[in-house]
Design an enzyme around this catalytic site. Structure first.
Site, PDB file in Angstrom:
ATOM      1  N   ARG A 109    -141.790 -37.624  61.066  1.00  0.00           N
ATOM      2  CA  ARG A 109    -142.831 -37.501  62.083  1.00  0.00           C
ATOM      3  C   ARG A 109    -143.161 -38.861  62.655  1.00  0.00           C
ATOM      4  O   ARG A 109    -143.220 -39.843  61.921  1.00  0.00           O
ATOM      5  CB  ARG A 109    -144.113 -36.911  61.468  1.00  0.00           C
ATOM      6  CG  ARG A 109    -143.978 -35.462  61.151  1.00  0.00           C
ATOM      7  CD  ARG A 109    -145.286 -34.876  60.662  1.00  0.00           C
ATOM      8  NE  ARG A 109    -144.996 -33.620  59.993  1.00  0.00           N
ATOM      9  CZ  ARG A 109    -145.827 -32.986  59.179  1.00  0.00           C
ATOM     10  NH1 ARG A 109    -147.021 -33.500  58.936  1.00  0.00           N
ATOM     11  NH2 ARG A 109    -145.478 -31.861  58.601  1.00  0.00           N
ATOM     12  N   HIS A 116    -142.711 -21.389  51.987  1.00  0.00           N
ATOM     13  CA  HIS A 116    -143.284 -20.385  52.877  1.00  0.00           C
ATOM     14  C   HIS A 116    -143.162 -19.038  52.211  1.00  0.00           C
ATOM     15  O   HIS A 116    -142.083 -18.675  51.738  1.00  0.00           O
ATOM     16  CB  HIS A 116    -142.587 -20.420  54.239  1.00  0.00           C
ATOM     17  CG  HIS A 116    -142.829 -21.717  54.935  1.00  0.00           C
ATOM     18  ND1 HIS A 116    -142.010 -22.801  54.761  1.00  0.00           N
ATOM     19  CD2 HIS A 116    -143.856 -22.123  55.718  1.00  0.00           C
ATOM     20  CE1 HIS A 116    -142.508 -23.817  55.449  1.00  0.00           C
ATOM     21  NE2 HIS A 116    -143.625 -23.446  56.035  1.00  0.00           N
ATOM     22  N   CYS A 170    -140.998 -25.371  58.422  1.00  0.00           N
ATOM     23  CA  CYS A 170    -141.358 -23.971  58.666  1.00  0.00           C
ATOM     24  C   CYS A 170    -140.340 -23.223  59.525  1.00  0.00           C
ATOM     25  O   CYS A 170    -139.820 -22.186  59.097  1.00  0.00           O
ATOM     26  CB  CYS A 170    -142.741 -23.856  59.292  1.00  0.00           C
ATOM     27  SG  CYS A 170    -143.894 -25.153  58.881  1.00  0.00           S
ATOM     28  N   HIS A 227    -148.219 -20.924  54.164  1.00  0.00           N
ATOM     29  CA  HIS A 227    -147.592 -22.250  54.060  1.00  0.00           C
ATOM     30  C   HIS A 227    -148.281 -22.973  52.904  1.00  0.00           C
ATOM     31  O   HIS A 227    -149.507 -22.888  52.788  1.00  0.00           O
ATOM     32  CB  HIS A 227    -147.836 -23.094  55.313  1.00  0.00           C
ATOM     33  CG  HIS A 227    -147.425 -22.469  56.607  1.00  0.00           C
ATOM     34  ND1 HIS A 227    -146.482 -23.036  57.426  1.00  0.00           N
ATOM     35  CD2 HIS A 227    -147.848 -21.358  57.250  1.00  0.00           C
ATOM     36  CE1 HIS A 227    -146.343 -22.289  58.523  1.00  0.00           C
ATOM     37  NE2 HIS A 227    -147.168 -21.264  58.441  1.00  0.00           N
ATOM     38  N   LYS A 272    -156.767 -23.630  58.589  1.00  0.00           N
ATOM     39  CA  LYS A 272    -155.995 -24.325  57.556  1.00  0.00           C
ATOM     40  C   LYS A 272    -156.900 -24.895  56.484  1.00  0.00           C
ATOM     41  O   LYS A 272    -158.069 -25.194  56.740  1.00  0.00           O
ATOM     42  CB  LYS A 272    -155.089 -25.392  58.146  1.00  0.00           C
ATOM     43  CG  LYS A 272    -155.767 -26.606  58.739  1.00  0.00           C
ATOM     44  CD  LYS A 272    -154.721 -27.445  59.476  1.00  0.00           C
ATOM     45  CE  LYS A 272    -155.345 -28.612  60.211  1.00  0.00           C
ATOM     46  NZ  LYS A 272    -155.634 -29.762  59.374  1.00  0.00           N
ATOM     47  N   ASP A 301    -142.462 -28.149  49.856  1.00  0.00           N
ATOM     48  CA  ASP A 301    -142.776 -27.113  50.818  1.00  0.00           C
ATOM     49  C   ASP A 301    -142.403 -25.718  50.319  1.00  0.00           C
ATOM     50  O   ASP A 301    -141.518 -25.574  49.484  1.00  0.00           O
ATOM     51  CB  ASP A 301    -142.004 -27.387  52.114  1.00  0.00           C
ATOM     52  CG  ASP A 301    -142.821 -27.054  53.347  1.00  0.00           C
ATOM     53  OD1 ASP A 301    -143.848 -26.405  53.198  1.00  0.00           O
ATOM     54  OD2 ASP A 301    -142.419 -27.462  54.450  1.00  0.00           O
ATOM     55  N   GLN A 350    -141.350 -33.105  51.575  1.00  0.00           N
ATOM     56  CA  GLN A 350    -142.472 -32.220  51.257  1.00  0.00           C
ATOM     57  C   GLN A 350    -142.144 -31.192  50.183  1.00  0.00           C
ATOM     58  O   GLN A 350    -141.097 -30.553  50.235  1.00  0.00           O
ATOM     59  CB  GLN A 350    -142.831 -31.409  52.504  1.00  0.00           C
ATOM     60  CG  GLN A 350    -143.874 -32.011  53.378  1.00  0.00           C
ATOM     61  CD  GLN A 350    -144.202 -31.082  54.525  1.00  0.00           C
ATOM     62  OE1 GLN A 350    -143.308 -30.483  55.097  1.00  0.00           O
ATOM     63  NE2 GLN A 350    -145.471 -30.968  54.850  1.00  0.00           N
TER      64      GLN A 350
END
Lengths: 609, 609
Positions: A328, A350, A299, A481, A435, A348, A346
């Site tokens: 992580r 945005h 992000c 997200h 979320k 991912d 990911q």
């Protein structure tokens, strides 16, 4: 399942775990007791036993549990001030229980609550002081337990102890390894049996087992636990999924970026991840006196790309996508194949969107989820909408009430309008906004959290993101997200189990295996191979000096969708005899016809061959 | 250029740098002198000046140099024991020179030699003691210099001071920033002018300038220096190159893998990079008490994949490819746009091959280089074959003589058979084997090292790699390391300059810009846009309320290969009026015809539109 039924089942699981501990206490005097939480579909209990036991001891323990159960014993609850409780368990030599109470005293939450959060980005903040703890007594055995339990042992349904495993105390490999016993319990015999059948099938489909057999991935001690080495066949699956995501996102108006895997700490100070979420991060790297971190999420990097130029309303919604690799921290004891790792990539993106278009865009994101899951034959998926904990509004959450009200309202509106199955979880929000955790269920009923979608009104403030609206005014966009395909690691693990390794043709690492009957057919086979390859079909030729049946068996074990058997007759007629991995003999067909058919299956990403 | 001519030119460059220092010494008394090395196409000198100067001062310095030059002064060489020399420069207050002598005393090599190695994996090991150092005197100015110089100033050809820049002493941003003056000198006026023209063109094509104008990449202070954020248009270029590499490698029999970006230190102990090459590595990350490093190369990860199962001769050559992201320490002062970064993604592969097939495979690798460079219109490329330093055999290199003799012999044989232009550099080997550095030259004559190819007989020993040969015996394979497309970062930077941002159609982020003349033509334009997109052509529609000429100009600035101008006549006739970015008006053509033509150009990766 409705909430009440679920609550009842969880009580029964809790109580059966207690029953297990009581049985172990009788059979193995001197045992020290760890945690015994309820988990998906059952429970486990961690013991420090005075002697080593194996799976073969489970029937004996089960037998003892049944003996106790038959005595129609009650679970008797009692409470005690926390400091007194600590003295009691210490006096009994129950050092693990003492640690648990100390943890509760210090943080205000139980070890089990923390274990449950291991799966998420979130860590529980310390909460207010706990005054007392509760115990449940069963026969002569008393266990520290928050409860609630059922009333007595006859209310426990049919149960079974499933397996035994080593588990580091508190998931940390520096601690002692305890003996974990897994079990399950159901209200009826039918439900238990259905579940045990599913487990049997799940064992065969375990992604770690299939991953090795099919050459999908490996992990190396010298490189480190939780770090996946994708082998050539796994890399094909990974790249097929990624290409599919790229095509799809391209059609849906996304742009792609690529960002580095490390960053200066400055970025996480802006985002607020430092110091708040430091424990998810690996220890920093020093570069010329400055601290750099491996990125745990993409992000903030994407926000910096948004910020790299002045943005106009004409560019919005700006959808920035990246299959982004993140790292992580996970405790070594919690790592599990592809499903819980230390580094993952990911799916991912945005989306920076005008506030008035946020709901519409959010619905579009949920439609994309639906599209992906339909295509993969995932019949069931649902969402858990995490909102603020109304009892804890001030302590846990950043941002003001107005922002939260707006974010929760819009998210709920979008999920409802999209017609998604969802439940609301109070207290399930992230620190900066509500979320939506998405769960998918495999063909054999295993459930996994695959990704999180969020409408974020907080980070635009932290990063001071703006755009110029139609009237020339500076405004703040909202951010969505999303990661519908989760991570490559988890998705590949899920699909291995979902398809039992028999991937749809488009995902199969090898799509066609050519099996010549004799060496006379090698030349023709070679020609077929080249034709397949030039049509971008992943084909191999088994030219080993083995019998045809052995070659077919090997191809089936490798779950290759099609075998083309080529003998003199096929060669003469320009045909191929087609077999499938599930043993079907489709007979001889013209090679061109076969080619046309398989190309169309690949093109349409058909789920079955 | 032959060696003798090159040597003569380098002498002249050295001497001109000395002349520059002498001029600065006269003009700015009290100046402290840093290093003044010869570089590609010229020289520079780093000064700590008593006052700040700008580009505008360069003519004055040049004028002073010419005055000195005309006096027909001689360069007089003298030698001095190293400790005495240290005293002398210290007495003169030349603290930088003192540091240089101390560095030489300590390591046996000069700072300039170390600066030259910054570009490579290699670091110079400490060598035997230096007894004395040399000075050159010109008029009243004496400079520490290894030499050799020319005899007197009249032998210096036409020269020019080019630019001025800040440069941290020894490339470290913690040190003081010195003033660096760049200059060049050539034997003839024609050569100087040709070079200055090239520089002018290179300035326009500077990849940092174009990279920003065209939205290719950005760097963020908050994320860190030398860490590239690829913007959407840059990501398209990156992915086009990567897809091309994947297709090509697939055809040439490579398999792909994907490996993590960190590893336990154990791996680098096996490879020998620890402790030997620790300074290329970033500081370690601590995970549960173990040290993990960001990977500076993909090799050891690939070796672990090779080792993950028993290998048979049937699998060899096993070609394992990965566009692998690596991180290497670079001093902040040396970072430069995309060309010198801290993280980069290598077009990497490792080929595990039977010894008897190593030469054949190596030739095939060099043929792949040729294929790529031809396709990109790179007209000139060559190799530098680094072999052992015969004077220094024992100290610097791992492995025995037999291994080295074999590796050097086979590498030379392969390069000769492949017909590659190459020179041999004694002492240019890596610590574990000979290496072939590949250089490419852009269309405007700028040269870059793009990648290294190596035949490696040493790592198979360290990693104990084996295969089972035809006779069932265990044997050791050889490894070929290769990266014909270098890294995404360097290749994109090179191509930006090579094409001046006007990428071939297949690489252009936007391939077609549709420019409607009036709003009446928007609907037809939209239809064309959709047709182009459904043919996988990257097209955009400029629907802004701007004049046609302005839209064309903007598209040209963005170097979009084709503009389709669409007015009433074109719409009526189903045509498009085609313009190119270089201002050509190709007139009206049928849309289908245009589509066919552009598709064929993309398909063939044609270099010009």
């Amino acid at each position: 399942m409705d909430d009440k039924k679920q609550e009842q089942l969880n009580k029964m699981r809790h109580s059966t775990a207690h029953l297990l501990a009581a049985a172990v206490n009788e059979l193995y005097p001197g045992t020290k007791f760890g945690v015994g939480p309820v988990i998906e579909n059952g429970f486990y209990y961690d013991f420090d036993l005075p002697k080593a036991i194996t799976e073969e001891d489970l029937p004996k323990i089960e037998e003892k549990m049944r003996q106790l159960q038959k005595q129609n014993l009650s679970f008797e609850r009692s409470e005690m001030p926390i400091d007194k409780a600590l003295d009691v368990v210490k006096n009994e030599g129950q050092l693990y229980k003492a640690e648990l109470i100390e943890h509760l005293k210090e943080t205000g939450h139980t070890e089990v609550e923390d274990l449950e959060k291991l799966d998420t980005e979130e860590r529980l903040p310390n909460v207010s002081q706990v005054e007392s703890v509760s115990f449940y007594k069963l026969d002569s055995f008393t266990d520290l337990c928050r409860g609630p339990h059922i009333e007595n042992t006859t209310q426990i349904g049919p149960f079974k102890l499933l397996s035994i495993a080593g588990a580091y105390w508190r998931g940390n490999e520096k601690n002692k390894m305890l003996t974990r016993i897994y079990g399950t319990v159901f209200p009826t015999k039918e439900e238990l049996e259905e579940y045990l059948n599913m487990l049997e099938e799940a064992k065969k489909r375990d992604h770690r087992k299939l991953g090795q057999e099919l050459g999908i991935f490996t992990i190396s001690d010298e490189i480190g636990a939780g770090l996946i080495l994708w082998l050539p066949k796994g890399t094909i699956i990974r790249e097929q999924i990624e290409n599919w995501a790229k095509e799809t996102e391209n059609k849906w108006g996304y742009q792609r970026v690529y960002t580095p895997h490390i960053t200066k700490e400055d970025l996480y100070k802006i985002s607020g991840h430092l110091p708040y979420y430091a424990e998810d991060l690996y220890s920093p790297i020093d570069i010329e006196g400055e601290k750099y971190y491996l990125k745990p999420m993409n992000c903030p990097h994407h926000h910096m790309i948004y910020k790299s130029k002045l943005r106009s309303y004409r560019e919005l919604p700006l959808r920035i996508a990246e299959y982004g690799q993140v790292y992580r921290f996970e405790r070594s004891g919690t790592l599990h194949g592809l499903m819980r790792v230390r580094g993952f990539c990911q799916n991912d993106a945005h989306i920076y969107v005008q506030p008035e278009k946020a709901v519409e865009e959010f619905i579009s994101v949920l439609n994309m989820h639906q599209y992906y899951y339909d295509q993969l034959g995932i019949k069931e998926w649902w969402a858990v909408l995490g909102v603020r904990d109304p009892k804890n509004l001030r302590k846990k959450y950043h941002g003001d009430d107005k922002m939260w009200d707006e974010a929760e309202k819009l998210t709920k509106e979008a999920v409802e309008k999209a017609g998604i199955k969802f439940v609301i979880e109070e207290g399930g929000a992230a620190h900066y906004g509500p979320k939506l955790d998405i769960y998918i269920k495999s063909s054999i009923g295993k459930e996994y959290a695959i990704g999180t979608t969020q409408l974020d009104l907080y980070m635009p403030q932290r990063f001071n993101l703006t755009y110029i609206d139609e009237g020339g005014k500076e405004k703040m966009p909202y951010i969505i997200h999303r990661a519908p395909l989760g991570s490559h690691e988890r998705m590949a693990g899920f699909l291995l189990e979902h398809f039992g390794g028999a991937f749809p043709v488009w995902l199969s690492p090898i799509q066609v295996q050519i099996v010549p009957i004799t060496d006379r057919n090698l030349e023709y086979s070679q020609k077929l191979l080249e034709q397949l390859k030039s049509s971008n079909i992943r084909a191999e030729l088994d030219s080993r000096p083995e019998k045809m049946q052995a070659k077919i068996r090997d191809a089936q074990l490798q779950k290759i969708p099609y075998m083309l058997i080529v003998g003199d007759r096929e060669e003469k007629e320009g045909k191929v005899a087609v077999r499938t991995r599930d043993g079907k003999d489709l007979g001889a067909v013209g090679f061109e016809e076969f080619l046309k058919d398989i190309k169309s299956k690949i093109e349409s990403k058909a789920n079955l061959c």
